[in-house]
Design a protein around this motif. Sequence first.
Motif, PDB file in Angstrom:
ATOM      1  N   LEU A   1      24.183  48.724   4.971  1.00  0.00           N
ATOM      2  CA  LEU A   1      24.694  47.353   4.887  1.00  0.00           C
ATOM      3  C   LEU A   1      24.792  46.732   6.274  1.00  0.00           C
ATOM      4  O   LEU A   1      25.229  47.378   7.230  1.00  0.00           O
ATOM      5  N   TYR A   2      24.423  45.457   6.337  1.00  0.00           N
ATOM      6  CA  TYR A   2      24.450  44.701   7.590  1.00  0.00           C
ATOM      7  C   TYR A   2      25.323  43.456   7.441  1.00  0.00           C
ATOM      8  O   TYR A   2      25.576  43.019   6.328  1.00  0.00           O
ATOM      9  N   GLU A   3      25.726  42.901   8.566  1.00  0.00           N
ATOM     10  CA  GLU A   3      26.559  41.692   8.639  1.00  0.00           C
ATOM     11  C   GLU A   3      28.010  42.036   8.292  1.00  0.00           C
ATOM     12  O   GLU A   3      28.312  42.458   7.174  1.00  0.00           O
ATOM     13  N   SER A   4      28.888  41.805   9.258  1.00  0.00           N
ATOM     14  CA  SER A   4      30.282  42.212   9.069  1.00  0.00           C
ATOM     15  C   SER A   4      30.921  41.548   7.849  1.00  0.00           C
ATOM     16  O   SER A   4      31.713  42.175   7.143  1.00  0.00           O
ATOM     17  N   GLY A   5      30.569  40.284   7.564  1.00  0.00           N
ATOM     18  CA  GLY A   5      31.141  39.621   6.387  1.00  0.00           C
ATOM     19  C   GLY A   5      30.664  40.259   5.090  1.00  0.00           C
ATOM     20  O   GLY A   5      31.446  40.469   4.149  1.00  0.00           O
ATOM     21  N   ASN A   6      29.402  40.584   5.062  1.00  0.00           N
ATOM     22  CA  ASN A   6      28.816  41.237   3.882  1.00  0.00           C
ATOM     23  C   ASN A   6      29.411  42.641   3.691  1.00  0.00           C
ATOM     24  O   ASN A   6      29.771  43.032   2.568  1.00  0.00           O
ATOM     25  N   ILE A   7      29.543  43.367   4.789  1.00  0.00           N
ATOM     26  CA  ILE A   7      30.128  44.717   4.722  1.00  0.00           C
ATOM     27  C   ILE A   7      31.578  44.619   4.229  1.00  0.00           C
ATOM     28  O   ILE A   7      32.038  45.435   3.414  1.00  0.00           O
ATOM     29  N   THR A   8      32.278  43.597   4.702  1.00  0.00           N
ATOM     30  CA  THR A   8      33.668  43.380   4.276  1.00  0.00           C
ATOM     31  C   THR A   8      33.743  43.152   2.763  1.00  0.00           C
ATOM     32  O   THR A   8      34.550  43.774   2.059  1.00  0.00           O
ATOM     33  N   GLU A   9      32.894  42.285   2.253  1.00  0.00           N
ATOM     34  CA  GLU A   9      32.914  42.014   0.799  1.00  0.00           C
ATOM     35  C   GLU A   9      32.551  43.270   0.019  1.00  0.00           C
ATOM     36  O   GLU A   9      33.165  43.585  -1.002  1.00  0.00           O
ATOM     37  N   TYR A  10      31.549  44.007   0.519  1.00  0.00           N
ATOM     38  CA  TYR A  10      31.127  45.233  -0.173  1.00  0.00           C
ATOM     39  C   TYR A  10      32.291  46.252  -0.227  1.00  0.00           C
ATOM     40  O   TYR A  10      32.605  46.797  -1.293  1.00  0.00           O
ATOM     41  N   LEU A  11      32.914  46.496   0.926  1.00  0.00           N
ATOM     42  CA  LEU A  11      33.978  47.515   0.963  1.00  0.00           C
ATOM     43  C   LEU A  11      35.163  47.106   0.089  1.00  0.00           C
ATOM     44  O   LEU A  11      35.733  47.937  -0.621  1.00  0.00           O
ATOM     45  N   CYS A  12      35.523  45.839   0.128  1.00  0.00           N
ATOM     46  CA  CYS A  12      36.653  45.381  -0.693  1.00  0.00           C
ATOM     47  C   CYS A  12      36.290  45.469  -2.175  1.00  0.00           C
ATOM     48  O   CYS A  12      37.069  45.976  -2.987  1.00  0.00           O
ATOM     49  N   ASP A  13      35.114  44.988  -2.538  1.00  0.00           N
ATOM     50  CA  ASP A  13      34.727  45.011  -3.955  1.00  0.00           C
ATOM     51  C   ASP A  13      34.606  46.442  -4.478  1.00  0.00           C
ATOM     52  O   ASP A  13      34.875  46.712  -5.645  1.00  0.00           O
TER      53      ASP A  13
END
Length: 214
Positions: free
Chosen positions: A64-76
């Motif tokens: 996974l790339y992009e801190s915002g995308n990684i954030t959404e992935y980890l939270c979801d």
Amino acid sequence: MSQITLYFLQASRSIRIAWLLEALELDYEIKFADRESGKAPQWLKDEAGGLGKFPTLRDGDLLLYESGNITEYLCDTYDKEHKLLPAVGDPKRYDVLHWVHAAEATYALHALAILYCRWFQKDGDLNKTEESLRVNVHKDMDFLDASLKKTEGKFLMGHETTAADTMMEFTADFVFTRGLGTQGKTWPRVEQYVKNCQSTPAWQKAQKKTGHQL
Ligand SMILES: N[C@@H](CCC(=O)N[C@@H](CS)C(=O)NCC(=O)O)C(=O)O
């Protein structure tokens, strides 16, 4: 061996994800690299793939790339009680996501415009360029300050940290530490906010594990 690996570049947005992983109490390995001439070393880029930018996260077979995308992935995936990011359909989710996206698409964008001019502008008056670009940073910081005043808590959503903070803390710290468009004004409430974030046990753990420093 943990299935999660964080590719962590020193003095970078990587701290956002280390903090989030600690807040979620997840096990993870760190592939740490110091910068070489200001940049990520080639071996870290080769291992992470993509654009060669950090943070990058591996979870099993997923990269996974992009801190915002990684954030959404980890939270979801791991924030089953929706403490850090409210559930899909909950209007509060979009208040948090507003900051997750603003951290990069607005705040970092405006601050980095100044940094890039410092690096690359060869002709003309750099002070004049900075003066024009500073207007956006002032507006951004005024809005951040007003938003913190409204919530009356230590963090963007009030008394508890959320993904809004794990994304915004780095940007605000970066703006202050590098003095990117801050000349002419101070934002004590925002400075205190950065301190509040950095005093949380999860941020402290992330800092100790990674050695992050700006
Ligand atoms: N929008 C991306 C930005 C990633 C990015 O540009 N990271 C910088 C460090 S903060 C980087 O990896 N720079 C290394 C290089 O350019 O060599 C994100 O939020 O993850």
